[in-house]
Design an enzyme around this catalytic site. Structure first.
Site, PDB file in Angstrom:
ATOM      1  N   CYS A  58       0.827  -1.201   0.000  1.00  0.00           N
ATOM      2  CA  CYS A  58       0.000   0.000   0.000  1.00  0.00           C
ATOM      3  C   CYS A  58       0.867   1.259   0.000  1.00  0.00           C
ATOM      4  O   CYS A  58       1.619   1.502   0.944  1.00  0.00           O
ATOM      5  CB  CYS A  58      -0.913   0.006   1.221  1.00  0.00           C
ATOM      6  SG  CYS A  58      -1.749   1.570   1.464  1.00  0.00           S
ATOM      7  N   CYS A  60      -0.169   4.382   0.130  1.00  0.00           N
ATOM      8  CA  CYS A  60      -0.691   5.425   1.018  1.00  0.00           C
ATOM      9  C   CYS A  60      -0.223   5.224   2.454  1.00  0.00           C
ATOM     10  O   CYS A  60       0.417   6.100   3.025  1.00  0.00           O
ATOM     11  CB  CYS A  60      -2.216   5.428   0.990  1.00  0.00           C
ATOM     12  SG  CYS A  60      -2.908   5.665  -0.648  1.00  0.00           S
TER      13      CYS A  60
END
Length: 177
Positions: A58, A60
């Site tokens: 991920c 983010c």
């Protein structure tokens, strides 16, 4: 007739594509735990504090978690042992590590500190998302000061300054499985 479950649970992403995400942590002293047996050994045999990072593709959240952890490990006090498992890659090892986080839902990425095999502190994905690496590192340094005693940093400042942080969005990494 029955297919080996572990064989079906191979890596979800191209290992070469995630290697920079692994390197970011191993460069500052993390040991990769690749099997459930290695996780059992680490959890059951580590005396003192153990920092666990459940790594993730991920961009983010993991894109803030990895830089935060590496920055926090430049502190004067750090955990005794540093280990990591990679969600979506070594899935059996990740599942086993998550079983050490009693009553906490699986989260990728996540950052935990175990003391003598027991969970003492946890940052889940929702505690990481939307926060800067500096903010997360400050939380970790405060916890290190409270429950850890090993002198830091984990690597010399000159080495840390050469570290490159990977911020690739996981949606851009093709799934292989």
């Amino acid at each position: 007739m029955f297919e080996n479950l572990s064989a079906r649970r191979g890596p979800m992403y191209d290992p070469q594509a995630v290697q920079p995400m692994r390197d970011e942590l191993t460069a500052v002293g993390f040991e990769e735990l690749l099997t459930a047996e290695q996780v059992d050994s680490a959890v059951n045999e580590t005396e003192g504090t153990m920092l666990v990072v459940v790594n993730s593709v991920c961009g983010c959240a993991a894109g803030s978690a990895r830089p935060a952890v590496t920055l926090a490990l430049q502190h004067s006090t750090i955990p005794d042992r540093l280990v990591t498992v990679f969600a979506g890659q070594e899935r059996d090892a990740t599942d086993r590590m998550r079983s050490s986080f009693t009553d906490i839902a699986p989260s990728s990425p996540s950052i935990a500190i175990l003391r003598d095999g027991r969970l003492e502190f946890m940052l889940q994905r929702h505690d990481i998302e939307g926060r800067s690496a500096d903010e997360i590192a400050e939380d970790l340094r405060q916890i290190f000061d409270t429950i850890c005693s090993r002198p830091g940093p984990s690597i010399p400042r000159e080495e840390y300054e050469k570290l490159e942080h990977e911020r690739t969005c996981g949606s851009r990494i093709p799934r292989i499985n």
